[in-house]
Design an enzyme around this catalytic site. Structure first.
Site, PDB file in Angstrom:
ATOM      1  CG  ASP A   1     -13.275  10.828  -2.637  1.00  0.00           C
ATOM      2  OD1 ASP A   1     -13.044  10.617  -3.852  1.00  0.00           O
ATOM      3  OD2 ASP A   1     -12.960  10.028  -1.746  1.00  0.00           O
TER       4      ASP A   1
ATOM      5  CE  LYS B   1     -12.650   3.865  -7.548  1.00  0.00           C
ATOM      6  NZ  LYS B   1     -12.175   2.586  -7.071  1.00  0.00           N
TER       7      LYS B   1
ATOM      8  CE1 TYR C   1     -11.559   2.652   2.382  1.00  0.00           C
ATOM      9  CE2 TYR C   1     -11.687   2.877  -0.006  1.00  0.00           C
ATOM     10  CZ  TYR C   1     -11.026   2.430   1.121  1.00  0.00           C
ATOM     11  OH  TYR C   1      -9.830   1.762   0.994  1.00  0.00           O
TER      12      TYR C   1
END
Ligand code: HOZ
Length: 430
Positions: free
Chosen positions: A239, A267, A144
């Site tokens: 990623d 994050k 994702y």
């Protein structure tokens, strides 16, 4: 334990917010309950609006590696806010954070800050396409990369949780340029990348999958991926929105010793405020406007509060033995949970690396999306509700990871182990 205040708030939220939530997984539908509304958090504890306390293994989905409301981070945010919260102009703090990221992450020679992981990944593929002049993006089933159009093909996270294969509103013309292949399968990888009829600009992957539960790829697979992309002139994007500053200070690329061309971050680098970033080789990054023709912009990008929170967080992570202590503590915890799984009368597979872990309710080894999808999500829902009733706050989906932070004490991790054993027994008795 009463949750009446959360129930009231959920009813209020549903009147004006779709599904009552600002991100679908939070709605807790796949685990068969309604969401808790959170009032505060400190260290490894979150407190809901009814005053119930939980040991938190969501950690805001990753950023809270140092624990919630860390005093140094909060103090920095307060002090920075006194000077103003947004200027839409360059500030000294963004240079400091950029220098820290360049120093930390092996592949990053230049970095651009944005506001979320989604922005970072969607720009990284635009940049790879602009740089190579090619169109096709290769991704992996169950990975994702946020919710940009190109990525909503066989994606993990909320799409896997809610069983959504793609999304209405994404034109066929866009997804025809995305190719999703099996994770962790060298043969499929080689065959796809060597297919000359394809016009492949880039390969993007999570170097440890964290959005179909935790799946650790073979190191040889990552090596093969690197050598093939290098040989074929395909841009390799890691990623690292979850793994960046998580597995090691330099992310999964430092951990595995494999250096991509571009890296996306998010994050942790925002210390709990909304930050994403993409960075990589100078020659590729110089294609970004205003130096180059590939466009990306943002009013709040490099926001001073977010930059300051990121700097404060990275300073904590630079403390000697930070990662050794965290990974040792989490590794021991994962080992104990694995033993709990082996003793249980139900089938459970415990996948873990560093401070990330997932218990899959299946009898199969979980190495890719297909094996992850064999997990019994009803059982996960049961487990989630059991654990919540004992004050343990897990991700409300089988296809997410549990995050262990520096703030978790050995008592809290022992409680996790004890309650997991109790929950597995309860599930087996059903
Ligand atoms: N898997 C997502 C973050 N990597 C969950 C968070 C969300 O979508 O809200």
């Amino acid at each position: 334990m009463t949750t009446s205040q959360s129930e009231k708030m959920f009813a209020l939220a549903r009147r004006v917010i779709p599904g009552g939530v600002n991100s679908p997984v939070r709605a807790c539908r796949s685990v068969g309950c309604d969401p808790l509304f959170i009032k505060s958090a400190q260290g490894a504890t979150v407190v809901d609006v009814d005053g119930n306390q939980y040991i938190d293994f969501v950690g805001s989905w990753g950023p809270m590696i140092a624990g919630h409301a860390h005093p140094e981070i909060i103090e920095t945010i307060k002090k920075t806010a006194e000077y103003g919260t947004s200027f839409g102009a360059p500030t000294p703090t963004e240079i400091t954070l950029a220098d820290m990221v360049v120093e930390a992450v092996p592949s990053v020679e230049k970095v651009r800050f944005v506001n979320s992981g989604t922005e970072a990944t969607m720009t990284a593929i635009r940049l790879a396409r602009g740089y190579t002049g090619k169109n096709i993006v290769v991704k992996f089933d169950g990975c994702y990369h946020g919710h940009a159009d190109s990525f909503l093909v066989k994606a993990g996270s909320g799409l896997a949780t809610l069983g959504i294969p793609g999304s209405p509103g994404v034109p066929e013309d866009i997804v025809k340029n995305t190719l999703s292949i099996a994770y962790n399968d060298s043969e499929v990888l080689e065959k796809t990348l060597r297919d000359e009829s394809l016009d492949i600009a880039c390969v993007i992957l999570e170097p440890v999958a964290g959005n179909m539960g935790c799946i650790v790829p073979d190191r040889d697979y990552l090596k093969r991926l690197r050598s093939l992309t290098e040989e074929l002139g395909i841009v390799l994007i890691f990623d690292e929105v979850i793994t960046g500053f998580r597995l090691a200070y330099g992310g999964a690329q430092e951990f595995f010793g494999i250096i991509p061309d571009l890296t996306t971050l998010g994050k942790i680098i925002g210390g709990g405020l909304p930050v994403g970033a993409y960075g990589g080789k100078r020659a590729i990054m110089d294609q970004i406007a205003p130096d180059g023709p590939v466009y990306q912009a943002g009013t709040l990008s490099g926001n001073p509060l977010a930059m300051a929170a990121g700097i404060a967080t990275l300073k904590i992570l630079q403390q000697p033995r930070f990662y050794q202590n965290l990974n040792d503590k989490a590794g021991e915890c994962a080992e104990r949970l694995r033993k709990v799984g082996e003793r249980a009368a139900i089938d459970v597979q415990l996948n873990s690396i560093g401070s990330l872990l997932t218990a899959f309710f299946t009898d199969q080894r979980v190495v890719d999306f297909d094996s992850a999808m064999t997990a019994d999500t009803q059982r996960y829902g049961h487990h989630y509700r059991n654990m919540l009733s004992q004050g343990i706050y897990l991700a409300p989906s089988q296809f997410e990871v549990a995050f262990i932070s520096a703030a978790h004490t050995s008592e809290e991790l022992k409680k996790l182990e004890k309650m997991t054993e109790w929950s597995f027994k309860k599930i087996a008795e059903k």
